[in-house]
Design an enzyme around this catalytic site. Structure first.
Site, PDB file in Angstrom:
ATOM      1  N   ASP A 182       0.839  -1.198   0.000  1.00 13.63           N
ATOM      2  CA  ASP A 182       0.000   0.000   0.000  1.00 13.63           C
ATOM      3  C   ASP A 182       0.879   1.255   0.000  1.00 13.63           C
ATOM      4  O   ASP A 182       1.930   1.273  -0.642  1.00 13.63           O
ATOM      5  CB  ASP A 182      -0.923  -0.044   1.234  1.00 13.63           C
ATOM      6  CG  ASP A 182      -2.264   0.615   0.991  1.00 13.63           C
ATOM      7  OD1 ASP A 182      -2.287   1.855   0.855  1.00 13.63           O
ATOM      8  OD2 ASP A 182      -3.280  -0.090   0.934  1.00 13.63           O
ATOM      9  N   HIS A 219      -3.644   5.924   3.794  1.00  8.67           N
ATOM     10  CA  HIS A 219      -4.411   4.786   3.309  1.00  8.67           C
ATOM     11  C   HIS A 219      -3.908   3.463   3.888  1.00  8.67           C
ATOM     12  O   HIS A 219      -4.694   2.641   4.376  1.00  8.67           O
ATOM     13  CB  HIS A 219      -4.346   4.775   1.785  1.00  8.67           C
ATOM     14  CG  HIS A 219      -5.290   3.832   1.119  1.00  8.67           C
ATOM     15  ND1 HIS A 219      -4.941   2.542   0.791  1.00  8.67           N
ATOM     16  CD2 HIS A 219      -6.563   3.985   0.699  1.00  8.67           C
ATOM     17  CE1 HIS A 219      -5.959   1.954   0.191  1.00  8.67           C
ATOM     18  NE2 HIS A 219      -6.964   2.807   0.121  1.00  8.67           N
ATOM     19  N   SER A 517     -11.267  -0.699  -0.983  1.00  8.02           N
ATOM     20  CA  SER A 517     -10.009  -0.711  -0.214  1.00  8.02           C
ATOM     21  C   SER A 517     -10.260  -1.017   1.251  1.00  8.02           C
ATOM     22  O   SER A 517      -9.394  -1.568   1.933  1.00  8.02           O
ATOM     23  CB  SER A 517      -9.313   0.648  -0.320  1.00  8.02           C
ATOM     24  OG  SER A 517      -8.701   0.818  -1.565  1.00  8.02           O
TER      25      SER A 517
END
Length: 788
Positions: A182, A219, A517
């Site tokens: 990620d 994220h 996600s």
């Protein structure tokens, strides 16, 4: 032109198609061994000299592919094959630059070269395929939350899928390592520090061993918290170990780093990897998909988000289109429905008042029965609040110019306790938006103007009466990408999981995010629980357990189950997956396409049943296609007896009568029963060619003054090109034709035999025909010809 003439011309064309097709196929067969171009995927401007990075896949298998195909393979041999291709490329094209080399789960390298030299690369011996180096970005909206006011949705979604029931049994993910591929991870976050050891992973953006999430990024930390948070936020597998691989920087990242991250995670011994990233290329042969397939073959459970390009079919992207990885769509958890009435003065009613959204039930119920001042703030832009006091009041806002969520966020930032938004055109506002920052009521334009009139008349207070009226069940998010996967026709996603309004860790605190996600790490965490309880299970067992025990979701609008390519096998239920005593592999089934023009076509398929119980079990099967369409028959075994701990194959014969069935897409299910439990396996098939771009026939024929190049394009093409290669030495010369927006059907084009206006030297050449539509391209060998 009379009817007979038209018919004659039509028959001549059909004859030409048959003749040229046969000729083209004969040429293709003759030259296929010697003149075989590598596959090309993605979109390129093959006339441009602009530099571009591509991913090259080699014919030489990777170490893992060799291991699983009975071929002894070494790192050194793969890298030597890469060096040979790079050396030849350097002889043909000046100034090429190689960036990364891969050998373990993907065999190849990334290289920078002019786009117009890609056809040259395709002709080099040893090159299997060329893929674009796609740019990845994380575009998820973040809503920062103060820890004192967190509504812990993570504590809603983990219990919803059954995780805490397993924690009570000591099944917490302990001993299992999950790789987060990620934007990096803030491994110092108090909810995550426990999950990292001395070695934390790798940063492919900065090329060092510190995968700390970069400034302004969040994220990867959010994803990590969903998997293994163990603090204020408790993830699905709170005692799992984490490794972080930073492949996306502040400006995003590219395929070459994503593939490198997958390879490194396998080499570092991860049991599971989560990739909450993707692109829009619907292809199982995309470089990341191939790497994930071989990672799964090596025993690493690969979990990936399905994409946020829904709700249309065929929107799944890579790597979710992978044949083996677990692709995950997003759902919204069940929520309560409320009616609202507002009151400003006696006798004035607002019949169109409805709930538009709210952050949580408590926030909405907190304004019930209370009266507040309201203030009109126009469009609700930041400038519209200047000079207006909405502290502790209700903001009245008109629709337009900026998103609803921004209007409400601006109201909250200025101290408002609620918002009322009215339409700027006739009719009601047709949106319900969960998770808005404030309790928000919507009105049509008539009622909105009525409130403005009340304000002008001095009635500046509004009272809310709120009543619970029902519950909306778990439902698939509109943004969640749908399948099927092109080429394999597989159902995608495989499963769905909560992905709307998920609160998890971010650097320095907590935030709510939504997207597939957010759904994917729920499944990665669930896989960690499954592997702790069942350490000897293979990757296909884990995937099957999640799919076999998933709950089929009903669309609250239609009252019917969501289509297979919307929800896969359904919403995961991890306690049932951990404790299942039967595994049916695969967990969904595509019978593929049936393209006979007439008559019956039979395909023979099979699946595997594993009896994990300690007693002999008799299984019964039923196969149905929804609507019971005449023309589809499935024949299978029944009363199958499987001894405890044993595995048995089940054969299926699928017969489709294309004389009876209309072309299209058909859904069904395979029901497996052991007398106590029933398992539903999604199934699909296609009658006729699925609606995807392709070139099916073509060739080149000499005529006076040049050549006729013919082709058949069933779906038409956005771009049609003809590439010319010299015979000896075999190399790319240039484009004979470049034509845009070609209609569906049969076509003939005249070519004068020149490249860029110049005559070709007298020798033998080869033509390759390339068609591209909606960003997907395909080419075929059109045959050889002579310049005399």
């Amino acid at each position: 032109m009379n009817r007979i003439t038209k018919l004659t011309i039509f028959l001549i064309i059909l004859t030409m198609v048959a003749f040229f097709s046969t000729t083209g196929m004969a040429n293709q067969k003759s030259y296929s061994d010697k003149y075989n171009l590598a596959e090309l995927y993605g979109e390129f401007d093959l006339r441009s000299e602009e530099l571009v990075t591509v991913i090259v896949e080699l014919d030489e298998p990777s170490v893992v592919e060799g291991k699983h195909t009975g071929r002894k393979q070494t790192k050194e041999k793969v890298l030597a094959a890469a060096d040979n291709v790079v050396e030849e490329l350097g002889r043909r094209v000046a100034g090429v630059e190689v960036y990364r080399k891969y050998y373990h789960v993907f065999s190849g390298f990334s290289v920078n070269l002019p786009q117009n030299q890609i056809p040259q690369l395709l002709s080099i011996p040893g090159v299997k395929a060329v893929y674009p180096n796609i740019h990845y970005e994380v575009n998820t909206e973040i809503i920062p939350l103060d820890w004192e006011v967190i509504h812990p949705k993570m504590l809603d979604s983990a219990p919803y899928i059954g995780a805490p029931l397993l924690w009570e049994e000591g099944i917490t993910g302990k001993g299992i390592t999950v790789a987060i591929i990620d934007t990096g991870v803030d491994y110092t976050h108090p909810d995550l520090a426990h999950a990292f050891g001395d070695y934390k992973g790798w940063d492919f953006v900065d090329n060092d061993n510190d995968p700390q999430e970069g400034p302004g990024q969040y994220h990867g930390t959010h994803v990590a918290g969903t998997v293994a948070g163990n603090g204020l936020i408790k993830g699905v597998a709170p005692e799992a170990k984490l490794l972080a691989y930073r492949v996306l920087g502040p400006q995003g990242g590219t395929t070459q780093d994503v593939v490198a991250g997958i390879e490194r995670a396998v080499l570092d011994g991860a049991n599971i990897m989560n990739l909450s990233l993707g692109n829009t290329l619907n292809s199982p042969d995309w470089a990341t998909s191939i790497a994930l397939d071989w990672a799964m073959a090596e025993g690493v459970v690969a979990v990936t988000s399905n994409g946020n390009s829904g709700p249309n079919n065929w929107t799944v992207g890579s790597p979710a289109a992978s044949r083996r990885a677990i692709s995950v769509g997003a759902t919204q958890l069940p929520y309560n429905l409320y009616d609202v009435e507002i009151f400003t003065s006696e006798g004035v009613v607002y019949p169109t008042s409805k709930i538009m959204g709210f952050p949580n039930d408590n926030a909405l119920l907190n304004i019930d029965g209370k009266e507040y001042e309201f203030v009109y703030v126009g469009l609700g832009r930041p400038v519209d609040f200047v000079g207006k006091n909405v502290q502790g009041k209700v903001a009245l806002i008109i629709r337009g110019e900026i998103p609803f969520v921004n209007k409400v966020t601006n109201a909250k930032n200025n101290g408002a306790v609620a918002a009322i938004i009215f339409n700027n055109v006739a009719g009601e506002i047709p949106f319900y938006i969960p998770g808005m920052d404030l309790p928000t009521i919507k009105l049509d334009n008539v009622d909105g103007q009525k409130m403005l009139a009340q304000l002008q008349a001095g009635y500046n207070k509004v009272k809310f009466n709120i009543e619970k009226t029902g519950v909306v069940p778990e439902q698939v998010a509109d943004f969640s990408s749908r399948g099927p996967a092109a080429q394999t026709w597989m159902i995608k996603p495989d499963v769905v999981a909560p992905g709307v309004g998920i609160v998890s860790s971010v650097p320095g605190g907590y935030a709510a995010l939504q997207g597939t996600s957010m759904a994917s790490p729920h499944v990665a965490g669930a896989a960690a629980l499954i592997l702790q309880k069942n350490p000897h299970w293979g990757v296909d067992d884990v995937k099957a357990a999640l799919m076999n025990t998933a709950e089929v979701l009903i669309n609250p609008v239609t009252g019917k189950p969501y289509p297979h390519n919307t929800q896969g096998a359904g919403s995961i239920r991890v306690k049932e997956a951990v404790n299942t005593e039967t595994l049916i592999i695969p967990g969904s089934y595509s019978f593929g396409k049936f393209i006979k023009d007439s008559g019956k076509q039979v395909e023979r398929q099979s699946f595997t049943i594993k009896n994990l119980s300690n007693q002999r079990v008799t299984y019964n099967f039923d196969v149905e296609f929804f609507g019971n369409p005449e023309g589809i028959k499935v024949m299978t075994s029944n009363n199958l007896r499987v001894n405890p701990g044993k595995t048995q194959g089940v054969n299926l014969n699928v017969q489709v009568d294309t004389n009876i069935l209309q072309p299209g897409y058909y859904e069904g299910k395979i029901t497996v029963s052991d007398g106590v439990n029933t398992y539903s396996i999604p199934a699909i098939l296609f009658v006729g060619e699925p609606d995807y771009p392709r070139i099916t026939h073509g060739g080149i024929v000499p005529v006076d003054g040049g050549f006729i190049i013919w082709t058949y394009l069933p779906g038409g093409a956005d771009l049609f090109e003809v590439w010319i290669y010299r015979d000896s030495p075999f190399f790319y010369v240039g484009d004979a034709l470049v034509i845009q927006n070609v209609a569906p059907g049969y076509h003939e084009f005249f070519w004068d035999g020149k490249i860029n206006g110049n005559n070709l030297p007298r020798t033998t050449y080869h033509a390759f025909l390339y068609a591209e539509k909606a960003g997907v391209g395909q080419y075929l060998y059109g045959g050889s010809f002579q310049i005399r």
